[in-house]
Design an enzyme around this catalytic site. Structure first.
Site, PDB file in Angstrom:
ATOM      1  N   GLY A  44      52.536   8.938  45.399  1.00  0.00           N
ATOM      2  CA  GLY A  44      53.352   9.502  46.635  1.00  0.00           C
ATOM      3  C   GLY A  44      54.694   8.904  46.685  1.00  0.00           C
ATOM      4  N   CYS A  45      54.699   7.589  46.673  1.00  0.00           N
ATOM      5  CA  CYS A  45      55.823   6.972  47.110  1.00  0.00           C
ATOM      6  C   CYS A  45      56.987   7.132  45.811  1.00  0.00           C
ATOM      7  CB  CYS A  45      55.516   5.309  47.113  1.00  0.00           C
ATOM      8  SG  CYS A  45      54.680   5.158  48.414  1.00  0.00           S
ATOM      9  N   THR A  46      56.323   7.014  44.484  1.00  0.00           N
ATOM     10  CA  THR A  46      57.140   7.505  43.508  1.00  0.00           C
ATOM     11  C   THR A  46      57.791   8.906  43.388  1.00  0.00           C
ATOM     12  OG1 THR A  46      55.995   5.906  42.233  1.00  0.00           O
ATOM     13  CG2 THR A  46      57.238   7.722  40.852  1.00  0.00           C
ATOM     14  N   ALA A  49      60.440   9.109  46.354  1.00  0.00           N
ATOM     15  CA  ALA A  49      61.697   8.236  45.747  1.00  0.00           C
ATOM     16  C   ALA A  49      62.343   9.200  45.043  1.00  0.00           C
ATOM     17  CB  ALA A  49      61.357   6.862  45.138  1.00  0.00           C
TER      18      ALA A  49
END
Length: 155
Positions: A44-46, A49
């Site tokens: 999710g963070c990738t 970003a």
């Protein structure tokens, strides 16, 4: 006390992925899209970003900087930036000073375990350093577009 819309943002110094000390006041005169995320290199963070990366130029054209914040180390941030070619600053909040000021350091539950961590959130700060919009408990899909549209309303 947690920052609220209409208030000046706190001027807490953190270390950037480049090793330099940074405060939000360093960006006065520009809009800031400050996004908090749980952990480098997670799906999710990738995605989030990379969504910000892909729209980076659109934010820059509106005189805005994007800044990501997580508790990960400077080394992890550098690897994350290099792997995904991220053109914006990542801040190390390993003591949760900024996360607590923005009220995003929360008790979380995952697979029956409780732990403290970042609640994915984004904040739009105007050129004078005032919080003008917040998104809490962010769902990654379409979030960057929503933030960009909100920025257009303030630019």
């Amino acid at each position: 006390m947690t920052i609220e819309v209409g208030q000046q943002v706190p001027d807490i110094e953190l270390t950037g992925d480049n090793g330099e000390k940074v405060k939000l006041s360093d960006f006065k005169g520009k809009h800031i899209v400050l996004y908090f995320y749980p952990k480098d290199m997670t799906p999710g963070c990738t995605t989030e970003a990379c969504d910000f990366r892909d729209r980076h130029q659109s934010f820059a054209e509106l005189d805005a900087v994007i800044i990501g914040v997580s508790p990960d180390s400077q080394d992890k941030h550098q690897k994350f930036k290099e792997k995904h070619d991220l053109p914006f600053l990542l801040l190390v909040d390993d003591e949760q000073k900024l996360s607590e000021a923005f009220g995003v350091w929360k008790l979380k539950k995952n697979f029956g375990k409780e732990y403290m961590g970042i609640e994915r959130s984004t904040f739009l700060i105007n050129k004078e350093g005032t919080l003008v919009k917040e998104w809490r408990k962010v769902k990654v899909k379409d979030h960057v577009e929503e933030a960009l549209e909100e920025l257009k309303a303030h630019a």
